[in-house]
Design an enzyme around this catalytic site. Structure first.
Site, short mmCIF file in Angstrom:
data_model
loop_
_atom_site.label_atom_id
_atom_site.label_comp_id
_atom_site.label_asym_id
_atom_site.label_seq_id
_atom_site.Cartn_x
_atom_site.Cartn_y
_atom_site.Cartn_z
N SER A 119 20.57 -4.20 14.49
CA SER A 119 21.04 -5.02 13.36
C SER A 119 20.84 -4.30 12.05
O SER A 119 21.41 -4.71 11.04
CB SER A 119 20.23 -6.31 13.27
OG SER A 119 20.26 -7.02 14.45
N HIS A 140 27.55 -2.74 16.39
CA HIS A 140 26.80 -3.95 16.02
C HIS A 140 27.64 -5.20 16.28
O HIS A 140 28.53 -5.55 15.49
CB HIS A 140 26.39 -3.86 14.54
CG HIS A 140 25.57 -5.01 14.07
ND1 HIS A 140 25.56 -5.45 12.77
CD2 HIS A 140 24.72 -5.84 14.74
CE1 HIS A 140 24.75 -6.48 12.66
NE2 HIS A 140 24.23 -6.74 13.84
N GLU A 152 30.65 -4.22 13.86
CA GLU A 152 30.48 -3.19 12.84
C GLU A 152 30.24 -1.88 13.58
O GLU A 152 29.36 -1.82 14.46
CB GLU A 152 29.22 -3.49 12.00
CG GLU A 152 29.46 -4.36 10.80
CD GLU A 152 28.20 -4.50 9.94
OE1 GLU A 152 28.31 -4.43 8.72
OE2 GLU A 152 27.10 -4.70 10.48
N ASN A 190 24.21 -7.52 7.56
CA ASN A 190 22.85 -8.03 7.38
C ASN A 190 22.25 -7.74 6.01
O ASN A 190 21.29 -8.38 5.60
CB ASN A 190 21.95 -7.51 8.50
CG ASN A 190 22.25 -8.28 9.77
OD1 ASN A 190 22.58 -9.46 9.72
ND2 ASN A 190 22.19 -7.61 10.90
P1 NAD Z 1 16.05 -10.59 22.73
O1 NAD Z 1 14.61 -10.65 22.38
O2 NAD Z 1 16.80 -11.83 23.07
O3 NAD Z 1 16.28 -9.55 23.95
C1 NAD Z 1 15.71 -8.26 24.01
C2 NAD Z 1 15.61 -7.86 25.48
O4 NAD Z 1 15.25 -6.46 25.54
C3 NAD Z 1 14.51 -8.63 26.26
O5 NAD Z 1 15.09 -9.19 27.43
C4 NAD Z 1 13.48 -7.55 26.61
O6 NAD Z 1 12.86 -7.76 27.87
C5 NAD Z 1 14.33 -6.30 26.61
N1 NAD Z 1 13.59 -5.06 26.35
C6 NAD Z 1 12.63 -4.85 25.41
N2 NAD Z 1 12.21 -3.56 25.46
C7 NAD Z 1 12.94 -2.96 26.45
C8 NAD Z 1 12.98 -1.63 26.98
N3 NAD Z 1 12.20 -0.68 26.51
N4 NAD Z 1 13.85 -1.36 28.00
C9 NAD Z 1 14.65 -2.34 28.52
N5 NAD Z 1 14.65 -3.62 28.04
C10 NAD Z 1 13.82 -3.92 27.02
O7 NAD Z 1 16.75 -9.84 21.47
P2 NAD Z 1 18.27 -9.95 20.96
O8 NAD Z 1 18.38 -11.06 19.97
O9 NAD Z 1 19.19 -9.90 22.13
O10 NAD Z 1 18.40 -8.60 20.11
C11 NAD Z 1 18.59 -7.34 20.73
C12 NAD Z 1 19.12 -6.34 19.71
O11 NAD Z 1 20.35 -6.83 19.15
C13 NAD Z 1 18.19 -6.10 18.51
O12 NAD Z 1 18.29 -4.75 18.12
C14 NAD Z 1 18.77 -7.01 17.45
O13 NAD Z 1 18.46 -6.61 16.16
C15 NAD Z 1 20.25 -6.87 17.74
N6 NAD Z 1 21.09 -7.97 17.25
C16 NAD Z 1 20.65 -9.25 17.34
C17 NAD Z 1 21.46 -10.28 16.87
C18 NAD Z 1 21.01 -11.71 16.96
O14 NAD Z 1 21.66 -12.59 16.38
N7 NAD Z 1 19.95 -12.00 17.70
C19 NAD Z 1 22.74 -10.01 16.35
C20 NAD Z 1 23.17 -8.68 16.32
C21 NAD Z 1 22.34 -7.66 16.77
#
Ligand code: NAD
Length: 283
Positions: A119, A140, A152, A190
């Site tokens: 993000s 993104h 993005e 963001n």
């Molecule tokens: P989340 O916490 O829902 O999921 C993250 C997952 O990654 C978990 O299931 C965890 O077990 C897994 N994980 C952690 N470390 C790991 C590793 N080393 N190897 C394999 N798996 C691993 O998080 P999310 O909201 O899905 O966010 C994930 C990414 O997407 C982040 O970088 C976040 O900034 C980005 N993002 C989030 C949003 C949002 O609205 N939540 C929007 C756009 C981008």
């Protein structure tokens, strides 16, 4: 370059959505998570979402089963050896992402593109952890991935034109709209959205209004489809905090300081919808 097989890393709310969209667009998808339970939950969530779409008549039962067939769980990162593209969606933490990208660089085929769904973290820095910085790019997606149209596309300092073009084509194949942005903290989305959410949290922290009233003001007064605090709960308060920290450090400007209430909620484990409690409570 032709992309056929994709590994999505992280089966959380974003990774599961990305895997669903890729499989639904005809790509072979491996969904990997370090946590077996999270991976199973990610697959279950995809099946549930597709099931609801069948009930509502949005997709046919055949589309649902073809999408599920295109998805396979992967418990080992080295399964990436057969993939053309990786989309990483693990937690928003540079140390964690750097470790994942170092391993990916080792196991992924030489031609594979390594994309991050970060993000806010610098793509240039993520790319520098690999020996193929020209094949590293930011992709993104927005939340919820199956619904939101924007992706993005963030070019790191060394991202090649060939990588950019391949990812632009891929994004169009996913029926999403790519927008190219430079590698600056928070990119475009963001840098604008999360400081607004942080300011909404400050208004609650300073007792100006309740979360419900702040959300009402922004919905009814500014025509936002969802109030900023509901949206924060939906994004995840931990993710919001990480992004504010990246902006604060990246620009060195105090206007980006995270609200103490946001820090406190994250410390309490109130991460929003995914943990059952944030500014609102979820059953
Ligand atoms: P989340 O916490 O829902 O999921 C993250 C997952 O990654 C978990 O299931 C965890 O077990 C897994 N994980 C952690 N470390 C790991 C590793 N080393 N190897 C394999 N798996 C691993 O998080 P999310 O909201 O899905 O966010 C994930 C990414 O997407 C982040 O970088 C976040 O900034 C980005 N993002 C989030 C949003 C949002 O609205 N939540 C929007 C756009 C981008």
């Amino acid at each position: 370059m032709v992309i056929q097989k994709v590994m999505v890393i992280g089966a959380g709310q974003m990774g599961a959505g990305i895997a669903q969209v890729c499989a639904g667009s005809g790509f072979d998808v491996l969904l990997h998570d370090m946590n077996e339970e999270a991976m199973q939950k990610g697959l279950e969530n995809i099946e549930k979402r597709l099931g609801r779409n069948v009930e509502k008549g949005k997709i046919s039962a055949e589309v649902k089963s073809a999408t599920m067939k295109g998805l396979s769980p992967s418990s080992e990162l080295k399964d990436v050896a057969t993939c053309d593209l990786v989309i990483e969606a693990v937690i928003e933490n540079m140390d964690v992402k750097a470790k994942v990208f170092r391993e990916l660089d080792h196991y992924a085929p030489k031609h594979a593109i390594l994309a991050s769904n970060t993000s806010s973290l610098p793509i240039t820095e993520i790319a520098a952890t690999t020996d193929r910085p020209e094949q590293v790019i930011g992709m993104h997606f927005m939340n919820p991935v199956p619904i939101m149209k924007l992706v993005e596309i963030i070019r790191g300092l060394q991202t090649s034109d060939e990588t950019y073009e391949a990812i632009k084509v891929m994004t169009n194949k996913l029926s999403k709209t790519p927008v190219e942005v430079k590698d600056f903290p928070g990119f475009v989305s963001n840098r604008i959205l999360v400081p607004m959410i942080n300011e909404a949290i400050y208004t609650v922290y300073e007792g100006v209004a309740s979360p419900e009233d702040v959300d009402q003001v922004m919905k009814l007064g500014m025509n936002h489809p969802m109030g900023p605090l509901t949206l924060a709960d939906f994004i995840g308060l931990d993710t919001c905090l990480y992004i504010m920290e990246v902006l604060h450090e990246g620009f060195g400007d105090s206007k980006y300081r995270p609200c103490p209430l946001l820090r406190q909620y994250v410390k309490a484990g109130w991460l929003g919808k995914k943990s059952g409690r944030g500014f609102y409570q979820y059953s």
